[in-house]
Design a protein around this motif. Sequence first.
Motif, PDB file in Angstrom:
ATOM      1  N   THR B 248      27.058  41.006  -2.049  1.00  0.00           N
ATOM      2  CA  THR B 248      27.907  41.075  -0.858  1.00  0.00           C
ATOM      3  C   THR B 248      29.405  40.888  -1.153  1.00  0.00           C
ATOM      4  O   THR B 248      30.225  41.600  -0.574  1.00  0.00           O
ATOM      5  CB  THR B 248      27.429  40.058   0.174  1.00  0.00           C
ATOM      6  OG1 THR B 248      26.038  40.220   0.319  1.00  0.00           O
ATOM      7  CG2 THR B 248      28.097  40.276   1.506  1.00  0.00           C
ATOM      8  N   SER B 251      30.829  44.103  -1.884  1.00  0.00           N
ATOM      9  CA  SER B 251      31.054  44.929  -0.702  1.00  0.00           C
ATOM     10  C   SER B 251      32.374  44.549  -0.068  1.00  0.00           C
ATOM     11  O   SER B 251      33.109  45.405   0.424  1.00  0.00           O
ATOM     12  CB  SER B 251      29.916  44.737   0.290  1.00  0.00           C
ATOM     13  OG  SER B 251      28.685  44.884  -0.365  1.00  0.00           O
ATOM     14  N   LYS B 306      24.793  44.124   6.776  1.00  0.00           N
ATOM     15  CA  LYS B 306      25.789  44.728   5.894  1.00  0.00           C
ATOM     16  C   LYS B 306      26.014  46.195   6.219  1.00  0.00           C
ATOM     17  O   LYS B 306      27.110  46.712   6.063  1.00  0.00           O
ATOM     18  CB  LYS B 306      25.343  44.592   4.431  1.00  0.00           C
ATOM     19  CG  LYS B 306      25.496  43.178   3.927  1.00  0.00           C
ATOM     20  CD  LYS B 306      25.104  43.055   2.480  1.00  0.00           C
ATOM     21  CE  LYS B 306      26.112  43.708   1.576  1.00  0.00           C
ATOM     22  NZ  LYS B 306      25.691  43.608   0.171  1.00  0.00           N
ATOM     23  N   PHE B 347      32.776  40.535   5.613  1.00  0.00           N
ATOM     24  CA  PHE B 347      31.767  40.718   4.563  1.00  0.00           C
ATOM     25  C   PHE B 347      31.436  39.395   3.888  1.00  0.00           C
ATOM     26  O   PHE B 347      30.266  39.104   3.618  1.00  0.00           O
ATOM     27  CB  PHE B 347      32.257  41.736   3.525  1.00  0.00           C
ATOM     28  CG  PHE B 347      31.765  43.123   3.798  1.00  0.00           C
ATOM     29  CD1 PHE B 347      30.431  43.427   3.669  1.00  0.00           C
ATOM     30  CD2 PHE B 347      32.635  44.123   4.185  1.00  0.00           C
ATOM     31  CE1 PHE B 347      29.968  44.699   3.926  1.00  0.00           C
ATOM     32  CE2 PHE B 347      32.182  45.389   4.442  1.00  0.00           C
ATOM     33  CZ  PHE B 347      30.850  45.680   4.317  1.00  0.00           C
ATOM     34  N   GLY B 351      27.988  37.565   3.765  1.00  0.00           N
ATOM     35  CA  GLY B 351      27.398  37.084   2.522  1.00  0.00           C
ATOM     36  C   GLY B 351      26.948  35.645   2.655  1.00  0.00           C
ATOM     37  O   GLY B 351      25.866  35.267   2.198  1.00  0.00           O
ATOM     38  N   GLN B 360      18.625  40.210   5.627  1.00  0.00           N
ATOM     39  CA  GLN B 360      19.781  40.974   6.080  1.00  0.00           C
ATOM     40  C   GLN B 360      19.580  41.557   7.466  1.00  0.00           C
ATOM     41  O   GLN B 360      20.486  42.156   8.022  1.00  0.00           O
ATOM     42  CB  GLN B 360      20.091  42.105   5.086  1.00  0.00           C
ATOM     43  CG  GLN B 360      20.438  41.588   3.711  1.00  0.00           C
ATOM     44  CD  GLN B 360      21.134  42.614   2.866  1.00  0.00           C
ATOM     45  OE1 GLN B 360      21.503  43.681   3.333  1.00  0.00           O
ATOM     46  NE2 GLN B 360      21.333  42.310   1.599  1.00  0.00           N
TER      47      GLN B 360
END
Lengths: 102, 620
Positions: B248, B251, B306, B347, B351, B360
């Motif tokens: 994460t 990301s 996500k 993000f 995470g 998730q």
Amino acid sequence: MIGLSHYLLVAAALFCIGVYSVITKKNAIAVLMGIEFMLNAININLVAFNHFMAPSQVIGQVFAIFIIGVAAAEVSLGLAIILSLYRQRHLVAIDEMDILKW
Amino acid sequence: MDQFTWLIPTLPLIAFLIIVGITYRFKLLSAIVATSFSLGSLFLAISILIQKIQSPKTTETFINWLTLTANQQTVLTLQMGYLMDPLAAVMCLIVTLIATLVLLYSIGYMKGDDGFSRYFAYISLFTFSMLGLVISNNYFQTFVFWELVGLCSYLLIGFWFFKPAAADASKKAFITNRWADFGFLVGIIGLFTHFGTFNFAELSTVISLHQNTLVLLILGLLVFLGPMGKSAMFPFHVWLPDAMEGPTPISALIHAATMVAAGIYLVARGYILFASVDSVMIVIAYIGGFTALFAATIALVQRDIKRILAFSTLSQLGYMMMALGVGSMTSGMFHLTTHAFFKALLFLGAGSIIHAVHDQDIFNMGGLVKKMPITVWTFVIGSLALSGIFPLAGFWSKDEILTVTLQHHFMGLFILGTLVAFLTAFYMFRLIFIALFGDNRSGHHAHESSWTMTLPLLILAILSIIAGLVNTPWFYQWTGMSFSTFLFFKEPEVPVIHWSIAVLSSLAAMSGILFAWIIYSKQQISADKLAQRFKGAHTLLLKKYYIDEIYGWLFNKGLLGLGKVFNFIDHILIDGLFDGTATLIRSSGVQLRLFQTGRLQQYALVLFIAIAAMTIWGVR
């Protein structure tokens, strides 16, 4: 009166006999004999032409003698090959000599 | 300070080399090395930015890296160097800041992972590549670093390469970018053959004098393919949602704040090329606007936390591209800056939640607000900023974009942008009401994360609140600067608030939040019934407009079919020609050898017939 054409006819007859024997005979010796026939037919031709066309010269006779000499050598060579083949494989039949064939 | 610009990317490179060469076995030491070197870059970037604001001038330094000559004439010179202007300085600051925070955060997030050192080495390499891209002074160097960030992205998406999904996603990202970068490379080469230089500054001089719009149109569109791939514009967007298979923090750093913004940055950097032809700008604007709406609608129905954020990123990148396309570099870059802060925040918050819940799916979360308050409230701040609620960062940048869209008479795009603002608020607060508030639906035992993870969240939350103030009239009155000061040398554009637009976009965002509250918190309207009612549309969105399927079909049928055609041509036609010749010769040989009977007397017969024939023919 015997003229040139008589000789030539004899020679042609001899030659044809030779060709026939070369093409048809199974025996290698007979084939060699056929070749001798053909050579001698040529010799007759040469000698006859020499006699009738240019009697003063002896070119034809000389050629004939040469051919006889070469033919002797050729026959001895041919007989040697046939002999060695006979020792190896016990045959003189020409159509069975095929070890060089594909 | 300018002479130290080269140090900014070099420090992370040194960190990468140290981790790979020396500290690979010592996990914590690797993390400390990566973080401290990145911190060094951050301080350098801050001091250079301060200096740039005080004395605005461009510094360019380069060496001729490679010179090719033919007939004693130089035909090609490849430069390596840096161009330090306010635009690059701002971007350097964003990259180093986010990278440092993400590195700090990752110490907690990646704890106990087998690839801990490898992870920090990759991030350092990425930071190096990204900074090299930002400060580069010519298209060629940009392309080199462009590919390097693509490589790092590939490595980090596939960080957990033993998961098939991650391995596939990394390949997908790489290959999709390859398609786009091909056009980009052709465009760069075209620029060179046409104008004889890769250098940004020289090119802008030459292009402004150039008259042939057709050439500029083609080159502009080709070069724009690169940003389309990196910034995941439609139709190259497919890789970005899948890229969420990576860790994460990655990301946050690569696929939200920095690398995907590289496309926006490049358009801003080579702005003169695109701005010289109106139709290129219109293409950019409409691709951006379409991507914004397209991705926002998909985000409405996703379940993976996500993926929702990934589609939101797509949508916001579309926003930035739209702003650049309508002709406002300032607002595009401004939104890039604020978006980097609040999307990285979101993000990292996601995470933190995933770290706590080990899931998730937002429907397996819920009731997190009491258990991890810092994460939840910073996440809410990030969402408010993203939705564009006054006075957070997103409000100012989004408002700016909508204003310039209207000012440049793009009425359709303005309506579209307002609609996207509504959708953005709706899907973000759908996520919040489902995942963070409400009941604990899966019986998870979440707990607040360690300080290394919450500290970056707090810093980013503060930035998400205040970053937008840079481009407000009040800030301008106070300091005489606005965001455009950081981009241009000319007199700063005076920021003006257009109250009607501000009220309109705020209303759109508010109503989005309100709808989300009614549906998912109060549950006055059942979400399931809505999905049943609009089953077709719901499935279409859930399947992401079947774009992946269409691509799959195109590749399966199209490329494989083409492959079969080529296979036929190669194996049947061409090989047939050669094999056929060989076969013909061999078979004729087979037939011909029958003549070779090996019978002496047949040969003799042929011989005699031939002689006889020749004699007869000769006599005649």
